[in-house]
Design a protein around this motif. Structure first.
Motif, PDB file in Angstrom:
ATOM      1  N   ALA A   1       0.997   4.671  11.692  1.00 37.16           N
ATOM      2  CA  ALA A   1       1.703   5.048  12.919  1.00 37.16           C
ATOM      3  C   ALA A   1       2.519   3.893  13.493  1.00 37.16           C
ATOM      4  CB  ALA A   1       0.705   5.560  13.954  1.00 37.16           C
ATOM      5  N   THR A   2       2.202   2.702  13.081  1.00 34.40           N
ATOM      6  CA  THR A   2       2.968   1.557  13.575  1.00 34.40           C
ATOM      7  C   THR A   2       4.320   1.500  12.870  1.00 34.40           C
ATOM      8  OG1 THR A   2       2.129   0.020  11.908  1.00 34.40           O
ATOM      9  CG2 THR A   2       0.821   0.265  13.916  1.00 34.40           C
ATOM     10  N   ASP A   3       5.273   0.960  13.540  1.00 32.51           N
ATOM     11  CA  ASP A   3       6.605   0.815  12.949  1.00 32.51           C
ATOM     12  C   ASP A   3       6.634  -0.261  11.878  1.00 32.51           C
ATOM     13  OD1 ASP A   3       7.739   2.809  14.467  1.00 32.51           O
ATOM     14  OD2 ASP A   3       8.281   1.452  16.100  1.00 32.51           O
ATOM     15  N   GLU A   4       5.538  -1.002  11.759  1.00 35.88           N
ATOM     16  CA  GLU A   4       5.480  -2.104  10.811  1.00 35.88           C
ATOM     17  C   GLU A   4       5.018  -1.675   9.418  1.00 35.88           C
ATOM     18  OE1 GLU A   4       2.887  -4.879  12.700  1.00 35.88           O
ATOM     19  OE2 GLU A   4       4.096  -4.939  14.506  1.00 35.88           O
TER      20      GLU A   4
ATOM     21  N   SER B   1       5.041  -0.641   5.816  1.00 39.85           N
ATOM     22  CA  SER B   1       6.070  -0.769   4.774  1.00 39.85           C
ATOM     23  C   SER B   1       6.037   0.438   3.842  1.00 39.85           C
ATOM     24  CB  SER B   1       5.837  -2.046   3.977  1.00 39.85           C
ATOM     25  OG  SER B   1       4.640  -1.935   3.212  1.00 39.85           O
TER      26      SER B   1
ATOM     27  N   MET C   1       8.288   2.675  10.558  1.00 40.88           N
ATOM     28  CA  MET C   1       8.714   3.720   9.635  1.00 40.88           C
ATOM     29  C   MET C   1       7.878   4.969   9.911  1.00 40.88           C
ATOM     30  SD  MET C   1       8.732   3.657   5.475  1.00 40.88           S
ATOM     31  CE  MET C   1      10.275   2.798   5.311  1.00 40.88           C
ATOM     32  N   ALA C   2       8.519   6.108  10.023  1.00 35.93           N
ATOM     33  CA  ALA C   2       7.821   7.374  10.270  1.00 35.93           C
ATOM     34  C   ALA C   2       7.059   7.809   9.022  1.00 35.93           C
ATOM     35  CB  ALA C   2       8.832   8.445  10.666  1.00 35.93           C
TER      36      ALA C   2
END
Length: 113
Positions: free
Chosen positions: A74-77, A79, A1-2
């Motif tokens: 910065a991770t797409d993980e 929440s 998630m940005a």
């Protein structure tokens, strides 16, 4: 998630306030360094010196905290809950930075007088 725009804006503001606080605390520290030899027994000057040094440490720690939050998000993980929690933590930090900045300015004003 940005990282949401509101959180980016908050981080930008924090970085700006921290930069100003660092500059003002450095100015205060330099003023105290100039005055301390003239008043070596003045406990208040010693307290001001310690306070400005502490503020500079606080600024450094705060910058590292922001970097940790950015790396975590910065991770797409990341929440939505983690992003909200980061926003709340950074908002609290902004309040602390603003309070510190006000106190630094008060002391600098006293030193200029």
């Amino acid at each position: 998630m940005a990282i949401p725009l509101q959180l980016r804006t908050l981080i930008d503001r924090l970085n700006q306030e921290l930069a100003q606080s660092e500059q003002e605390a450095s100015e205060g520290l330099n003023r105290v360094r100039e005055l301390l030899p003239q008043f070596p027994e003045n406990a208040q000057m010693t307290q001001f010196f310690a306070y400005f040094s502490t503020v500079l440490a606080f600024v450094g720690n705060s910058k590292r905290r922001i970097q940790v939050v950015l790396q975590k998000l910065a991770t797409d993980e990341a929440s939505a809950e983690e992003i909200q929690e980061a926003g709340e933590d950074l908002s609290t930090l902004l309040g602390q930075v603003l309070e510190t900045k006000i106190e630094v300015r008060k002391i600098i004003t006293r030193l200029r007088s």
